[in-house]
Design a protein around this motif. Structure first.
Motif, PDB file in Angstrom:
ATOM      1  N   UNK A   1       0.836  -1.200   0.000  1.00 54.91           N
ATOM      2  CA  UNK A   1       0.000   0.000   0.000  1.00 54.91           C
ATOM      3  C   UNK A   1       0.871   1.252   0.000  1.00 54.91           C
ATOM      4  N   UNK A   2       1.923   1.242   0.796  1.00 53.51           N
ATOM      5  CA  UNK A   2       2.842   2.377   0.826  1.00 53.51           C
ATOM      6  C   UNK A   2       3.432   2.610  -0.559  1.00 53.51           C
ATOM      7  N   UNK A   3       3.821   1.537  -1.225  1.00 53.72           N
ATOM      8  CA  UNK A   3       4.408   1.667  -2.562  1.00 53.72           C
ATOM      9  C   UNK A   3       3.412   2.304  -3.529  1.00 53.72           C
ATOM     10  N   UNK A   4       2.154   1.881  -3.465  1.00 52.41           N
ATOM     11  CA  UNK A   4       1.141   2.442  -4.362  1.00 52.41           C
ATOM     12  C   UNK A   4       0.904   3.926  -4.067  1.00 52.41           C
ATOM     13  N   UNK A   5       0.833   4.272  -2.793  1.00 51.41           N
ATOM     14  CA  UNK A   5       0.584   5.663  -2.429  1.00 51.41           C
ATOM     15  C   UNK A   5       1.750   6.558  -2.835  1.00 51.41           C
ATOM     16  N   UNK A   6       2.953   6.042  -2.705  1.00 54.28           N
ATOM     17  CA  UNK A   6       4.112   6.828  -3.106  1.00 54.28           C
ATOM     18  C   UNK A   6       4.150   7.023  -4.631  1.00 54.28           C
ATOM     19  N   UNK A   7       3.589   6.048  -5.373  1.00 51.23           N
ATOM     20  CA  UNK A   7       3.510   6.212  -6.824  1.00 51.23           C
ATOM     21  C   UNK A   7       2.641   7.399  -7.211  1.00 51.23           C
ATOM     22  N   UNK A   8       1.744   7.806  -6.321  1.00 52.30           N
ATOM     23  CA  UNK A   8       0.893   8.969  -6.570  1.00 52.30           C
ATOM     24  C   UNK A   8       1.635  10.278  -6.326  1.00 52.30           C
ATOM     25  N   UNK A   9       2.855  10.182  -5.817  1.00 49.01           N
ATOM     26  CA  UNK A   9       3.627  11.387  -5.535  1.00 49.01           C
ATOM     27  C   UNK A   9       3.307  12.000  -4.188  1.00 49.01           C
ATOM     28  N   UNK A  10       2.621  11.259  -3.321  1.00 47.91           N
ATOM     29  CA  UNK A  10       2.271  11.783  -2.002  1.00 47.91           C
ATOM     30  C   UNK A  10       3.498  11.814  -1.105  1.00 47.91           C
ATOM     31  N   UNK A  11       3.643  12.855  -0.285  1.00 51.26           N
ATOM     32  CA  UNK A  11       4.785  12.917   0.628  1.00 51.26           C
ATOM     33  C   UNK A  11       4.700  11.831   1.695  1.00 51.26           C
ATOM     34  N   UNK A  12       5.848  11.482   2.254  1.00 48.55           N
ATOM     35  CA  UNK A  12       5.912  10.402   3.235  1.00 48.55           C
ATOM     36  C   UNK A  12       5.010  10.684   4.433  1.00 48.55           C
ATOM     37  N   UNK A  13       4.994  11.937   4.885  1.00 51.80           N
ATOM     38  CA  UNK A  13       4.180  12.277   6.060  1.00 51.80           C
ATOM     39  C   UNK A  13       2.697  11.997   5.798  1.00 51.80           C
ATOM     40  N   UNK A  14       2.223  12.320   4.599  1.00 53.72           N
ATOM     41  CA  UNK A  14       0.805  12.068   4.286  1.00 53.72           C
ATOM     42  C   UNK A  14       0.540  10.573   4.147  1.00 53.72           C
ATOM     43  N   UNK A  15       1.478   9.852   3.535  1.00 49.72           N
ATOM     44  CA  UNK A  15       1.334   8.404   3.410  1.00 49.72           C
ATOM     45  C   UNK A  15       1.252   7.764   4.796  1.00 49.72           C
ATOM     46  N   UNK A  16       2.082   8.239   5.730  1.00 50.98           N
ATOM     47  CA  UNK A  16       2.084   7.690   7.085  1.00 50.98           C
ATOM     48  C   UNK A  16       0.724   7.838   7.745  1.00 50.98           C
TER      49      UNK A  16
END
Length: 284
Positions: A75-90
């Protein structure tokens, strides 16, 4: 796995890294391959507490991840593919599936709106560079007058609320003093406003008679002037489409060798049934 003879856990070689792993844990190399996360990403997420290894071998320093961490990592990998910053992904990975979907769809709508805005701005730059006017510009004289006004700092999202509140206050104050309150409202843009940044905006109504200022409502004299203006069609009355009308007036001013003497403004209602006019003040 367990050694049947001893009952202890037996390690096995991780083919991806050449190191050992247990049947319940994966070494970083194999875990990264299973979750599409690079070694660099795994180290970053571990340092930031987003995806911490289940354990670290104190002797070798090898990082082990549990198999239960695989869904979270994917899930983290998919969210990061959207260009979301780490803090928002967390934050997102802590949500329930239903809340996560709502947040992502809301984010996607905002991204679509932002893309539409950027597209219009690019087109506005192109129109200006190509010198293509978008509408016919007229000039008219404006008599000197007293105006009651209110200022505020707003962005694009809060602009309409500010305008509605300011207009209601201005007209109510005029009526309370027995003065005509049906004049046009001007909305002056003293600063640039965007979806991400606030600017100073002023709503004003001209009046005749005597009145006292109150709270955030103030009074000033507007000198006689001319204004270059263009009525805004209904289909262009929203941001960022309205930018093409501002471009039209600015291009016309450049072509005429004229310079505006103050901030541009919008006049509500507009000329000939238009929702509003875009206007630039000129010397009389």
């Amino acid at each position: 796995m367990l050694d049947p003879a001893s009952g202890s856990s037996v390690t096995m070689l991780d083919p991806a890294s050449g190191s050992s792993a247990t049947d319940s844990h994966l070494l970083a190399g194999r875990f990264g391959a299973a979750t599409r996360l690079s070694p660099k990403a795994l180290r970053l997420y571990a340092e930031q507490g987003l995806l911490v290894p289940a354990r670290v071998d104190p002797a070798t320093g090898y990082r082990y991840y549990s198999r239960e961490q695989v869904p979270r990592a994917r899930l983290i990998a998919r969210l990061r593919q959207l260009g979301l910053p780490v803090a928002r992904v967390a934050w997102l990975v802590t949500l329930s599936p239903e809340a996560l979907v709502l947040e992502l769809r809301s984010w996607l709508r905002a991204q679509s709106e932002r893309l539409a805005e950027q597209t219009e701005i690019v087109e506005a730059v192109a129109r200006h560079a190509e010198g293509a006017p978008a509408a016919a510009v007229e000039v008219r004289a404006v008599a000197a007058s007293k105006v009651l006004y209110r200022q505020g700092f707003v962005d694009v999202v809060s602009l309409l609320d500010f305008m509605a509140e300011a207009e209601a206050e201005l007209r109510e104050h005029l009526r309370a003093h027995g003065l005509a309150a049906d004049g046009a409202m001007n909305v002056h843009y003293h600063d640039e406003i965007t979806r991400d940044g606030e600017g100073r905006v002023e709503a004003s109504i001209a009046y005749e008679g005597n009145i006292e200022p109150a709270a955030d409502l103030r009074i000033r004299l507007r000198p006689a002037l001319r204004e270059a203006y263009v009525p805004v069609p209904a289909e262009d009355a929203q941001f960022p489409q309205v930018l093409r009308l501002y471009d039209a007036v600015e291009t016309w001013l450049d072509d005429q060798g004229l310079t505006t003497v103050d901030s541009p403004y919008e006049i509500y209602p507009g000329t000939g049934g238009a929702p509003f006019d875009v206007a630039y003040p000129l010397n009389p």
